[in-house]
Write a protein that holds these residues in place. Structure first.
Motif, PDB file in Angstrom:
ATOM      1  N   ALA A 158     -20.608  14.734  48.403  1.00 37.84           N
ATOM      2  CA  ALA A 158     -19.713  14.549  49.525  1.00 37.84           C
ATOM      3  C   ALA A 158     -18.180  15.048  49.712  1.00 37.84           C
ATOM      4  N   GLU A 159     -17.931  14.219  48.178  1.00 38.53           N
ATOM      5  CA  GLU A 159     -16.284  14.155  47.753  1.00 38.53           C
ATOM      6  C   GLU A 159     -15.858  16.023  47.782  1.00 38.53           C
ATOM      7  N   GLU A 160     -17.259  16.500  47.752  1.00 33.41           N
ATOM      8  CA  GLU A 160     -16.395  17.791  47.677  1.00 33.41           C
ATOM      9  C   GLU A 160     -16.711  18.509  48.805  1.00 33.41           C
ATOM     10  N   ALA A 161     -17.157  17.983  49.550  1.00 30.43           N
ATOM     11  CA  ALA A 161     -17.460  18.418  50.496  1.00 30.43           C
ATOM     12  C   ALA A 161     -16.001  18.150  51.283  1.00 30.43           C
ATOM     13  N   GLU A 162     -15.995  17.188  52.093  1.00 30.56           N
ATOM     14  CA  GLU A 162     -14.518  15.907  51.717  1.00 30.56           C
ATOM     15  C   GLU A 162     -13.336  17.625  51.670  1.00 30.56           C
ATOM     16  N   LYS A 163     -13.130  17.172  50.260  1.00 31.30           N
ATOM     17  CA  LYS A 163     -12.470  17.908  49.673  1.00 31.30           C
ATOM     18  C   LYS A 163     -11.974  19.204  50.285  1.00 31.30           C
ATOM     19  N   ARG A 165     -13.114  20.086  53.240  1.00 37.37           N
ATOM     20  CA  ARG A 165     -13.212  20.427  55.041  1.00 37.37           C
ATOM     21  C   ARG A 165     -11.110  19.681  54.607  1.00 37.37           C
ATOM     22  N   ARG A 166     -10.762  19.861  54.630  1.00 40.06           N
ATOM     23  CA  ARG A 166      -9.198  19.126  53.881  1.00 40.06           C
ATOM     24  C   ARG A 166      -8.633  20.741  53.910  1.00 40.06           C
ATOM     25  N   LEU A 188     -22.178  23.977  55.499  1.00 45.97           N
ATOM     26  CA  LEU A 188     -21.010  23.373  55.561  1.00 45.97           C
ATOM     27  C   LEU A 188     -19.524  24.183  55.779  1.00 45.97           C
TER      28      LEU A 188
END
Length: 265
Positions: A158-163, A165-166, A188
């Motif tokens: 989840a944290e990798e995916a959010e990074k 996206r940013r 993704l």
């Protein structure tokens, strides 16, 4: 007609896939150009494919300039992107602008490619503002091999995916006209692509993109040291070449080469 930014965005708008091949010399670039490949990327993958290194970190700015010049001599229509090597743009904003400007000026390439997301957004914005088109590259980034340890899929957690996206948003907002997603989960990639303003190119990121990129030597089977899951070989080139070399050696040893027809009277 030469491929340009308008050509590429028109393909995106129409849903026509964009083809990109990474290669490093005159003859392979000429072949790509003659069959209508849209873009040629002079990748820092030349470190492994051409130099035989274990990674891309040793590639120098001078080597990228040299190989890009070779590629440009073989191209009439393809859009050429030069990969900026490790530490050619990370030192400072001023050094990044200077080095990217030098590559464009000395080679005639159409754009530069940089690895990274939020951390290079300011560089992307500055380059775009002075007329240098920029390709971003996120997901697995080979120049960060010492951080990753080895090639890996990025974005499962989840944290990798959010990074990601940013990073993607930062690159788009900064003006990157194209973003390469490498080794990213298909779901993704699809999410990012569906909302994208930039052209999205995949390599090991599934089919929900505006196009795909592979290395020339992988496509034709010339590079045998390793084969990532996402590579499809369309030719076993190395096997064919080795067979030709064996035949040459045998003909020389047996006296069959050269023949009278291949000799001067």
């Amino acid at each position: 007609m030469p491929v340009n930014l308008k050509t590429l965005f028109k393909k995106k708008e129409k849903g026509e896939k964009i083809t990109i091949v990474s290669t490093y010399d005159y003859w392979s670039a000429k072949l790509c150009d003659e069959v209508g490949i849209d873009c040629i990327l002079v990748g820092d993958s030349l470190g492994t494919v051409i130099k035989g290194e274990k990674h891309t970190l040793s590639v120098t700015l001078e080597e990228v300039i040299y190989h890009t010049k070779c590629v440009m001599r073989g191209v009439k229509e393809a859009f050429v992107i030069a990969d900026m090597p490790f530490m050619s743009y990370q030192v400072s904003l001023e050094k990044a602008v200077e080095n990217c400007g030098r590559v464009i000026k000395e080679t005639g390439a159409n754009a530069v490619k940089l690895e990274g997301g939020e951390e290079i957004a300011e560089i992307v914005y500055r380059l775009r503002s002075i007329g240098i088109p920029v390709v971003g590259h996120i997901g697995f980034t080979p120049q960060s091999i010492n951080v990753f340890g080895k090639p890996a899929v990025v974005g499962k957690r989840a944290e990798e995916a959010e990074k990601l996206r940013r990073d993607f948003k930062a690159l788009e907002d900064a003006g990157a006209f194209m973003i390469v997603l490498e080794s990213v989960p298909t779901s993704l990639t699809k999410e990012l692509w569906e909302k994208s303003r930039s052209i999205v190119i995949g390599i090991g990121a599934g089919k929900f993109t505006d196009g795909q990129v592979l290395v020339f030597h992988d496509i034709v089977g010339l590079f045998e040291d390793f084969k990532p899951k996402f590579v499809r070989r369309y030719l076993e080139g190395a096997k064919l070449i080795k067979e030709a070399l064996k035949n040459f050696k045998q003909d020389v040893l047996s006296g069959k080469f050269p023949s009278e027809e291949e000799s001067y009277g």
